[in-house]
Design an enzyme around this catalytic site. Structure first.
Site, PDB file in Angstrom:
ATOM      1  N   ASP A  24       0.829  -1.204   0.000  1.00  0.00           N
ATOM      2  CA  ASP A  24       0.000   0.000   0.000  1.00  0.00           C
ATOM      3  C   ASP A  24       0.870   1.264   0.000  1.00  0.00           C
ATOM      4  OD1 ASP A  24      -2.275  -1.554   0.140  1.00  0.00           O
ATOM      5  OD2 ASP A  24      -2.411  -1.422   2.331  1.00  0.00           O
TER       6      ASP A  24
HETATM    7  N1  URA Z   1      -1.299  -5.909   3.906  1.00  0.00           N
HETATM    8  C1  URA Z   1      -1.783  -4.644   3.903  1.00  0.00           C
HETATM    9  O1  URA Z   1      -2.826  -4.368   4.502  1.00  0.00           O
HETATM   10  N2  URA Z   1      -1.105  -3.703   3.230  1.00  0.00           N
HETATM   11  C2  URA Z   1       0.066  -3.938   2.579  1.00  0.00           C
HETATM   12  O2  URA Z   1       0.646  -3.038   2.002  1.00  0.00           O
HETATM   13  C3  URA Z   1       0.569  -5.262   2.598  1.00  0.00           C
HETATM   14  C4  URA Z   1      -0.143  -6.221   3.271  1.00  0.00           C
END
Ligand code: URA
Length: 241
Positions: free
Chosen positions: A102
């Site tokens: 993310d």
């Molecule tokens: N899980 C998440 O919620 N975000 C990420 O970036 C990776 C795994």
């Protein structure tokens, strides 16, 4: 002889799935003949073109990047935000991220121009082990994390059993640091899992991906993977798949 979609994927144009779409969509010619069916095999002497552009024969490269927070896991962004490839300034090959983190997650991200490798590593049936460390709101205990060991329902589907542990509790700020070890890679997986046990994520970092960690790297920096590291990752996919 190799399958056409594999050759396209390995040239760095697209992932294997995307390569199949390009073929089905009538974008690919072999020796100037349009090919739309899957599965034909080509040799290095065949001239493969995508939208009239010959495949370049880039060598395959693999990088480990320490993604900082506030960067998109993509090669370009419509809103002109920073993207991961902005950091790999001296790489000339057309690399792209293997899966994604993310925007506000930091940590270990692989980048490559090898579509086949990328496809293998992100295929849901053999995702490799990933270790995440999260700062969460609330005082986590092993009891509160327990449901994650069995799996919780997210968007109608149970998550696979995770390994979980509490690293620390901070009573003054009512926050905790927890570690999750998972194999899956659904969208916002860790955030959704921790939300499901009432521990909303404030900060998230991926510390390990298979046999690889961030040792020796600062956020925003990267290094090339050795041949052995690439081979070992592919072995992990086989063992766990
Ligand atoms: N899980 C998440 O919620 N975000 C990420 O970036 C990776 C795994």
């Amino acid at each position: 002889m190799e399958r056409l979609q594999k050759v396209i994927a390995q040239s760095g144009v697209a992932s294997r799935r995307k390569a199949e779409e390009l073929i089905a969509g009538g974008h690919v010619t072999v020796n100037h003949k349009l090919v739309t069916e899957m599965g034909i095999k080509v040799s290095p002497n065949d001239k493969v073109e995508v939208d009239g552009v010959p495949l370049s024969h880039e060598s395959l490269v693999y990088y480990l990047f320490y993604k900082p927070r506030g960067v998109i896991s993509a090669v370009k962004d419509d809103k002109e935000r920073k993207v991961v490839t902005d950091y790999l300034t001296d790489v000339t090959e057309r690399i792209y991220p293997v899966g994604r983190l993310d925007y506000d997650t930091s940590g270990l991200l692989l980048l490559t121009n090898d579509g086949d490798f990328s496809q293998k590593l992100t295929h849901p049936s053999h995702e490799i082990e990933k270790v995440y460390v999260a700062k969460v709101k609330g005082l986590a205990s092993i009891e509160s994390l327990n449901p994650l060991k069995k799996g919780v329902i997210i968007e109608g589907k149970r998550t696979a059993p995770a390994k979980v542990r509490v690293i620390s509790n901070e009573r003054n700020t009512n926050t905790s640091i927890v570690e999750l070890v998972i194999h899956e890679g659904r969208n916002h997986q860790v955030k959704n899992m921790l939300q499901a046990v009432n521990l909303p994520v404030m900060k998230l970092k991926r510390e390990r991906y298979g046999n690889l960690d961030l040792k020796g790297l600062q956020p925003g920096y990267y290094r090339r993977l050795s041949k052995k590291e690439v081979t070992n990752l592919l072995l992990l996919v086989k063992e766990e798949g």
